[in-house]
Design a protein around this motif. Structure first.
Motif, mmCIF file in Angstrom:
data_model
loop_
_atom_site.group_PDB
_atom_site.id
_atom_site.type_symbol
_atom_site.label_atom_id
_atom_site.label_comp_id
_atom_site.label_asym_id
_atom_site.label_seq_id
_atom_site.Cartn_x
_atom_site.Cartn_y
_atom_site.Cartn_z
ATOM 1 N N VAL A 133 1.031 -1.231 0.070
ATOM 2 C CA VAL A 133 0.005 0.052 -0.131
ATOM 3 C C VAL A 133 0.744 1.248 -0.037
ATOM 4 N N GLY A 134 1.995 1.282 0.847
ATOM 5 C CA GLY A 134 2.911 2.335 0.858
ATOM 6 C C GLY A 134 3.203 2.571 -0.606
ATOM 7 N N ASN A 135 3.917 1.412 -1.232
ATOM 8 C CA ASN A 135 4.544 1.652 -2.515
ATOM 9 C C ASN A 135 3.520 1.912 -3.564
ATOM 10 N N GLN A 136 2.187 1.773 -3.289
ATOM 11 C CA GLN A 136 0.982 2.352 -4.527
ATOM 12 C C GLN A 136 0.956 3.688 -4.123
ATOM 13 N N ARG A 137 1.030 4.218 -2.908
ATOM 14 C CA ARG A 137 0.968 5.919 -2.423
ATOM 15 C C ARG A 137 1.917 6.556 -2.971
ATOM 16 N N ARG A 138 3.181 5.991 -2.903
ATOM 17 C CA ARG A 138 4.216 6.632 -3.515
ATOM 18 C C ARG A 138 4.227 6.863 -5.206
ATOM 19 N N ALA A 139 3.600 5.529 -5.707
ATOM 20 C CA ALA A 139 3.762 5.650 -7.072
ATOM 21 C C ALA A 139 2.716 6.708 -7.581
ATOM 22 N N LEU A 140 1.575 6.719 -6.844
ATOM 23 C CA LEU A 140 0.477 7.574 -7.334
ATOM 24 C C LEU A 140 0.565 9.212 -6.642
ATOM 25 N N ALA A 141 1.296 9.241 -5.877
ATOM 26 C CA ALA A 141 1.773 10.831 -5.378
ATOM 27 C C ALA A 141 1.659 11.731 -6.174
ATOM 28 N N GLY A 142 2.362 11.558 -7.416
ATOM 29 C CA GLY A 142 2.578 12.700 -8.399
ATOM 30 C C GLY A 142 1.178 12.962 -9.278
ATOM 31 N N LEU A 143 0.390 12.233 -9.072
ATOM 32 C CA LEU A 143 -0.911 12.533 -9.778
ATOM 33 C C LEU A 143 -2.287 12.956 -8.593
ATOM 34 N N GLY A 144 -2.679 14.211 -9.190
ATOM 35 C CA GLY A 144 -3.902 14.847 -8.397
ATOM 36 C C GLY A 144 -4.990 13.789 -8.425
ATOM 37 N N ALA A 145 -6.087 13.927 -7.627
ATOM 38 C CA ALA A 145 -7.169 13.325 -7.595
ATOM 39 C C ALA A 145 -7.937 12.996 -8.856
ATOM 40 N N ASP A 146 -7.966 14.034 -10.123
ATOM 41 C CA ASP A 146 -8.524 13.850 -11.090
ATOM 42 C C ASP A 146 -7.617 12.917 -12.094
ATOM 43 N N ASP A 147 -6.587 12.999 -11.934
ATOM 44 C CA ASP A 147 -5.725 12.236 -12.700
ATOM 45 C C ASP A 147 -5.723 10.437 -12.313
ATOM 46 N N GLN A 148 -6.023 10.513 -10.779
ATOM 47 C CA GLN A 148 -5.846 9.200 -10.250
ATOM 48 C C GLN A 148 -7.137 8.553 -10.735
ATOM 49 N N HIS A 149 -8.304 9.258 -10.666
ATOM 50 C CA HIS A 149 -9.591 8.980 -11.275
ATOM 51 C C HIS A 149 -9.468 8.556 -12.628
ATOM 52 N N SER A 150 -8.867 9.376 -13.466
ATOM 53 C CA SER A 150 -8.892 8.818 -15.109
ATOM 54 C C SER A 150 -8.138 7.709 -15.107
ATOM 55 N N LEU A 151 -6.857 7.543 -14.199
ATOM 56 C CA LEU A 151 -6.084 6.101 -14.283
ATOM 57 C C LEU A 151 -6.979 5.067 -14.032
ATOM 58 N N ASN A 152 -7.609 5.141 -12.890
ATOM 59 C CA ASN A 152 -8.598 4.237 -12.458
ATOM 60 C C ASN A 152 -9.525 3.653 -13.561
ATOM 61 N N GLY A 153 -10.017 4.487 -14.234
ATOM 62 C CA GLY A 153 -10.819 4.548 -15.467
ATOM 63 C C GLY A 153 -10.369 3.723 -16.448
ATOM 64 N N LEU A 154 -9.218 3.963 -17.053
ATOM 65 C CA LEU A 154 -8.299 3.322 -17.872
ATOM 66 C C LEU A 154 -8.123 1.973 -17.375
ATOM 67 N N LEU A 155 -7.452 1.772 -16.185
ATOM 68 C CA LEU A 155 -7.208 0.330 -15.815
ATOM 69 C C LEU A 155 -8.504 -0.613 -15.839
ATOM 70 N N ALA A 156 -9.623 0.051 -15.522
ATOM 71 C CA ALA A 156 -10.756 -0.773 -15.572
ATOM 72 C C ALA A 156 -10.978 -0.993 -16.931
ATOM 73 N N LYS A 157 -11.057 -0.305 -18.033
ATOM 74 C CA LYS A 157 -11.022 -0.739 -19.441
ATOM 75 C C LYS A 157 -9.852 -1.578 -19.727
ATOM 76 N N LEU A 158 -8.996 -1.721 -19.260
ATOM 77 C CA LEU A 158 -8.027 -2.666 -19.662
ATOM 78 C C LEU A 158 -8.420 -4.114 -19.048
ATOM 79 N N ILE A 159 -8.796 -4.001 -17.924
ATOM 80 C CA ILE A 159 -9.327 -5.219 -17.227
ATOM 81 C C ILE A 159 -10.560 -5.696 -17.667
#
Length: 94
Positions: A46-72
């Motif tokens: 979980v700490g690694n995930q937080r560090r990996a996403l730290a450079g992304l704002g909430a909107d970018d994290q939401h967009s990334l989540n949507g893109l990953l959901a499409k890939l899955i």
């Protein structure tokens, strides 16, 4: 799979016993040491995930989540994953 389970059992991380009603099966449980290792690893993950996403704002994290959901979802169209499991959509990280 058997060799992996054997190594985990030898390391004291799991306990294996025959299934009481199905001779083909084996019941596998985590030992207390195995639970401790999992708890430590989950926290680190979980700490690694937080560090990996730290450079992304909430909107970018939401967009990334949507893109990953499409890939899955694209993987799900093929049925099962290589491991024989149904893919699950990603969860939001907080």
């Amino acid at each position: 799979m058997t060799s992996r389970l054997d190594r985990l059992e030898k390391a004291g991380l799991i306990a294996c016993r025959p299934h009481p009603r199905d001779r083909r099966g084996t019941l596998v449980t985590l030992t207390q040491e195995g639970r401790t290792v999992i708890d430590d690893l989950v926290g680190a993950h979980v700490g690694n995930q937080r560090r990996a996403l730290a450079g992304l704002g909430a909107d970018d994290q939401h967009s990334l989540n949507g893109l990953l959901a499409k890939l899955i979802a694209g993987l799900a169209e093929g049925g099962e994953t290589a491991a024989g499991e149904r893919p699950r959509p990603p969860r939001a990280i907080r």
